[in-house]
Design a protein around this motif. Structure first.
Motif, PDB file in Angstrom:
ATOM      1  N   ILE A  65      38.894  35.641  46.210  1.00 28.22           N
ATOM      2  CA  ILE A  65      39.548  36.673  45.406  1.00 28.22           C
ATOM      3  C   ILE A  65      40.651  36.049  44.552  1.00 28.22           C
ATOM      4  N   GLU A  66      41.412  35.127  45.135  1.00 31.14           N
ATOM      5  CA  GLU A  66      42.463  34.450  44.363  1.00 31.14           C
ATOM      6  C   GLU A  66      41.865  33.653  43.217  1.00 31.14           C
ATOM      7  N   TYR A  67      40.776  32.941  43.513  1.00 31.23           N
ATOM      8  CA  TYR A  67      40.106  32.147  42.480  1.00 31.23           C
ATOM      9  C   TYR A  67      39.634  33.035  41.329  1.00 31.23           C
TER      10      TYR A  67
ATOM     11  N   HIS B 147      43.363  33.988  33.383  1.00 28.10           N
ATOM     12  CA  HIS B 147      43.361  32.908  32.389  1.00 28.10           C
ATOM     13  C   HIS B 147      42.526  33.299  31.171  1.00 28.10           C
ATOM     14  N   GLN B 148      41.398  33.961  31.397  1.00 23.78           N
ATOM     15  CA  GLN B 148      40.568  34.385  30.270  1.00 23.78           C
ATOM     16  C   GLN B 148      41.296  35.410  29.409  1.00 23.78           C
ATOM     17  N   LEU B 149      42.044  36.306  30.052  1.00 20.99           N
ATOM     18  CA  LEU B 149      42.714  37.375  29.316  1.00 20.99           C
ATOM     19  C   LEU B 149      44.019  36.916  28.675  1.00 20.99           C
TER      20      LEU B 149
ATOM     21  N   PRO C  13      48.170  29.168  36.773  1.00 17.56           N
ATOM     22  CA  PRO C  13      47.677  27.811  37.038  1.00 17.56           C
ATOM     23  C   PRO C  13      46.176  27.717  36.771  1.00 17.56           C
ATOM     24  N   ARG C  14      45.741  26.637  36.139  1.00 21.03           N
ATOM     25  CA  ARG C  14      44.319  26.427  35.899  1.00 21.03           C
ATOM     26  C   ARG C  14      43.631  26.010  37.194  1.00 21.03           C
TER      27      ARG C  14
ATOM     28  N   THR D  19      46.597  41.683  30.925  1.00 22.03           N
ATOM     29  CA  THR D  19      45.852  41.696  32.185  1.00 22.03           C
ATOM     30  C   THR D  19      45.694  43.111  32.729  1.00 22.03           C
ATOM     31  N   LEU D  20      46.698  43.964  32.560  1.00 23.01           N
ATOM     32  CA  LEU D  20      46.593  45.330  33.067  1.00 23.01           C
ATOM     33  C   LEU D  20      45.685  46.195  32.190  1.00 23.01           C
TER      34      LEU D  20
END
Length: 224
Positions: free
Chosen positions: A81-83, A90-92, A98-99, A145-146
């Motif tokens: 889930i974290e991944y 990162h996409q948004l 962190p990458r 993100t939201l």
């Protein structure tokens, strides 16, 4: 089947070296365990070559809480889930999280960008530093993100799928217990200095406070 024991520092070293393209040739690596000992196992892997430096973080989640052991089971899927959360964020909003450099479902671990050159915002604020770009940066991150993970941007099917995909009941329960429940009662998990006993007793016996906290707990548990 998830591994039931954590990787040793030697195993972490071998693992990182075996990831294609991650470590430049000629870089000599060292490993240090830097986790706080509470939930997961976290390692910093650093290396210095003739002209290149490598530094990454390896985070492994086991199917229990590290500080307690197997007596407190947790799903190791929390690392998945974290991944997926970091990848989505990162996409948004590129550059804001962190990458992730590598993910391993079998070992329940991620290898990610090392942010040790940064400071924790709280520490910076306590020391009196000013961050003039913070408001705009966090505002853009939250807005993107939201909004793009909400019903304004997703159709009903996508929204329902994401609610299932990112559901994390184990971690929700930990927050519900340790933030909204245990501090307001005489519970074995509480730790406090005896100097604070009179203050603690007032908190435990404050019915109006408990009512307000119960409302926050309900919102946390039922209004994702």
């Amino acid at each position: 089947m998830h591994r039931l024991t954590p990787l040793s520092t030697d195993e972490v070293l071998e693992y990182v070296q075996a990831i294609p393209g991650l470590v430049p040739s000629g870089v000599r690596l060292t490993v240090r365990e830097i986790g706080d000992g509470n939930m997961n196992f976290v390692f910093r892997v650093t290396g210095q070559g003739d002209s290149e430096t490598t530094s990454v973080i390896v985070k492994q989640a086991l199917p229990y809480m590290r500080s307690v052991g197997a007596a407190w089971p947790l799903t190791a899927d929390r690392i998945l889930i974290e991944y997926e959360t970091l990848e989505t964020q990162h996409q948004l909003c590129p550059g804001s999280v962190p990458r992730v450099l590598h993910y391993d479902d079998e070992l329940s671990l991620i290898v990610m960008e090392d942010l040790s050159s940064y400071i924790v915002l709280r520490d910076g604020l306590i020391s009196g530093r000013r961050f003039p770009s913070f408001a705009s940066q966090i505002g853009v991150f939250l807005a993107r993100t939201l909004f793009f993970t909400s019903s304004y941007a997703l159709n009903a099917t996508e929204l329902a799928f994401n609610r299932i995909k990112f559901a994390n009941p184990d971690m929700v329960k930990i927050t519900s217990d340790f933030i909204f429940t245990f501090p307001f009662m005489n519970h074995e998990m509480n730790r406090y200095s005896q100097v604070l006993d009179s203050t603690v007793q007032r908190i435990w016996n404050n019915g109006r406070l408990h009512d307000e906290v119960a409302g926050l707990k309900r919102a946390f548990n039922h209004e994702p």
